[in-house]
Design an enzyme around this catalytic site. Structure first.
Site, PDB file in Angstrom:
ATOM      1  CG  ASP A  26      10.500  58.758  15.759  1.00 46.80           C
ATOM      2  OD1 ASP A  26      11.520  59.449  15.917  1.00 46.80           O
ATOM      3  OD2 ASP A  26       9.353  59.209  15.919  1.00 46.80           O
ATOM      4  N   GLY A  27      13.023  57.685  17.532  1.00 48.13           N
ATOM      5  CA  GLY A  27      13.298  57.663  18.969  1.00 48.13           C
ATOM      6  C   GLY A  27      14.766  57.638  19.344  1.00 48.13           C
ATOM      7  NE  ARG A  30      11.210  60.630  21.042  1.00 50.26           N
ATOM      8  CZ  ARG A  30      10.238  60.081  20.354  1.00 50.26           C
ATOM      9  NH1 ARG A  30       9.160  59.641  20.967  1.00 50.26           N
ATOM     10  NH2 ARG A  30      10.326  59.944  19.054  1.00 50.26           N
ATOM     11  NE  ARG A  39      18.662  65.125  18.034  1.00 51.13           N
ATOM     12  CZ  ARG A  39      17.431  64.638  18.104  1.00 51.13           C
ATOM     13  NH1 ARG A  39      16.781  64.670  19.244  1.00 51.13           N
ATOM     14  NH2 ARG A  39      16.848  64.133  17.050  1.00 51.13           N
ATOM     15  CG  HIS A  43      21.221  59.609  15.102  1.00 44.97           C
ATOM     16  ND1 HIS A  43      19.858  59.399  15.045  1.00 44.97           N
ATOM     17  CD2 HIS A  43      21.388  60.955  15.145  1.00 44.97           C
ATOM     18  CE1 HIS A  43      19.234  60.577  15.052  1.00 44.97           C
ATOM     19  NE2 HIS A  43      20.134  61.524  15.129  1.00 44.97           N
ATOM     20  CG  LEU A 137      16.028  41.528   3.149  1.00 51.19           C
ATOM     21  CD1 LEU A 137      14.567  41.229   3.498  1.00 51.19           C
ATOM     22  CD2 LEU A 137      16.771  41.933   4.424  1.00 51.19           C
ATOM     23  NE  ARG A 194       6.844  57.869  13.821  1.00 62.53           N
ATOM     24  CZ  ARG A 194       6.952  58.998  13.144  1.00 62.53           C
ATOM     25  NH1 ARG A 194       6.217  59.186  12.086  1.00 62.53           N
ATOM     26  NH2 ARG A 194       7.793  59.941  13.523  1.00 62.53           N
TER      27      ARG A 194
HETATM   28  C1  FPP Z   1      14.764  59.203  14.182  1.00 63.84           C
HETATM   29  O1  FPP Z   1      15.072  59.454  15.522  1.00 63.84           O
HETATM   30  C2  FPP Z   1      15.887  58.651  13.483  1.00 63.84           C
HETATM   31  C3  FPP Z   1      16.590  59.267  12.483  1.00 63.84           C
HETATM   32  C4  FPP Z   1      16.265  60.621  11.989  1.00 63.84           C
HETATM   33  C5  FPP Z   1      17.764  58.645  11.868  1.00 63.84           C
HETATM   34  C6  FPP Z   1      17.720  57.168  11.663  1.00 63.84           C
HETATM   35  C7  FPP Z   1      19.105  56.671  11.586  1.00 63.84           C
HETATM   36  C8  FPP Z   1      19.544  55.502  12.083  1.00 63.84           C
HETATM   37  C9  FPP Z   1      18.660  54.507  12.671  1.00 63.84           C
HETATM   38  C10 FPP Z   1      20.988  55.144  12.100  1.00 63.84           C
HETATM   39  C11 FPP Z   1      21.657  55.089  10.820  1.00 63.84           C
HETATM   40  C12 FPP Z   1      21.008  54.207   9.836  1.00 63.84           C
HETATM   41  C13 FPP Z   1      21.666  53.665   8.815  1.00 63.84           C
HETATM   42  C14 FPP Z   1      20.943  52.884   7.808  1.00 63.84           C
HETATM   43  C15 FPP Z   1      23.098  53.830   8.694  1.00 63.84           C
HETATM   44  P1  FPP Z   1      14.963  60.939  16.071  1.00 63.84           P
HETATM   45  O2  FPP Z   1      16.323  61.544  16.008  1.00 63.84           O
HETATM   46  O3  FPP Z   1      13.916  61.698  15.319  1.00 63.84           O
HETATM   47  O4  FPP Z   1      14.520  60.661  17.547  1.00 63.84           O
HETATM   48  P2  FPP Z   1      13.632  61.591  18.495  1.00 63.84           P
HETATM   49  O5  FPP Z   1      12.293  61.720  17.846  1.00 63.84           O
HETATM   50  O6  FPP Z   1      13.604  60.838  19.777  1.00 63.84           O
HETATM   51  O7  FPP Z   1      14.341  62.914  18.607  1.00 63.84           O
END
Ligand code: FPP
Length: 248
Positions: A26-27, A30, A39, A43, A137, A194
């Site tokens: 998460d994050g 941000r 955003r 990612h 793994l 988390r």
């Molecule tokens: C949460 O951050 C993250 C996600 C919804 C996406 C997770 C994706 C990745 C880590 C990259 C791709 C992964 C793979 C396996 C290819 P958020 O967008 O909710 O952050 P925020 O709460 O700060 O808005």
């Protein structure tokens, strides 16, 4: 923070390695906002953390790593963000598949995969096939996943089997449910991390985390790497896991 090699040495001295580590990443949003970036850039940087954490899990001797990459609820994000995440998933597979196989990582995808765009779905099937023989793994990538839906599916199967006379309701046990979840055959997580300081489970592995140790890291996912994973494992090693019992 101590450097990663030092943290890894401490983990090895202690010896108790969590078999299964699960992470709610998460994050990313941000992280991007703090830099006034869109955003999807967050990612993309989050993808680098995925790579670092997979390598670190192997180094530490973890058997199963479960990453929550995209929730069933995430489909409701703006279309541009959903499509950026789908493209990133394809790109991740394209770029990493050979390296994951070389490292001995068996990749599995868990969730409503039929909802994925055809190209992303094909990429998922490709990497699962390519790495099926790997044993170092097990990497569970949860995509289009929601835990309540997973449990409801198990309940429906159980109800159908009971109605058909194949299952005695009195014999239904924890195992009856576990065997019908997407994680069937996988040990329950020992440690759930988390990132970004949020203190929620967000519909992730509700059944499986009954006795899992929780670790909330303040670090935003794109900044989470080897050292942060090792810190979480070291913290886990200090816990007294009693599973509801008292010490002898
Ligand atoms: C949460 O951050 C993250 C996600 C919804 C996406 C997770 C994706 C990745 C880590 C990259 C791709 C992964 C793979 C396996 C290819 P958020 O967008 O909710 O952050 P925020 O709460 O700060 O808005």
């Amino acid at each position: 923070m101590a450097d990663a090699a030092e943290l890894l040495a401490q983990i090895r001295i202690h010896g108790t390695i969590p078999r299964h580590v699960a992470i709610i990443m998460d994050g990313n949003g941000r992280w991007a906002r703090e830099r006034m970036l869109p955003r999807p850039v967050g990612h993309r940087n989050g993808m680098k953390s995925v790579r670092a954490v997979v390598e670190a899990a192997i180094e530490a001797g973890v058997d199963v790593l479960s990453l929550f990459a995209f929730s069933a609820e995430n489909w409701q994000r703006p279309a541009v963000e959903v499509s950026a995440l789908m493209s990133l998933l394809e790109e991740y597979i394209q770029r990493e598949a050979d390296e994951l196989e070389r490292q001995g990582v068996q990749v599995r995808f868990l969730g409503e995969l039929l909802l994925l765009a055809p190209a992303a779905h094909a990429a998922v099937e490709r990497v699962v096939r390519q790495t099926a023989h790997c044993t170092k793994l097990r990497l569970n990538l949860f995509v289009s996943y929601g835990s309540r839906a997973e449990i409801l599916n198990a309940v429906r199967q159980i109800a159908r089997d009971a109605a058909a006379g194949k299952l005695d309701p009195e014999q239904i046990s924890d195992a009856t449910v576990s065997e019908r979840l997407l994680t069937a055959g996988c040990p329950d997580p020992d440690l759930l991390i988390r990132t970004s300081g949020e203190q929620r489970i967000s519909n992730f592995l509700l059944w499986q985390i009954a006795y899992t140790e929780l670790f909330i890291s303040p670090v935003l996912w794109p900044d989470f790497g080897r050292s942060e994973l090792f810190e979480a494992i070291l913290d886990f090693q200090k816990r007294d896991r009693r599973f509801g019992r008292v010490d002898a």
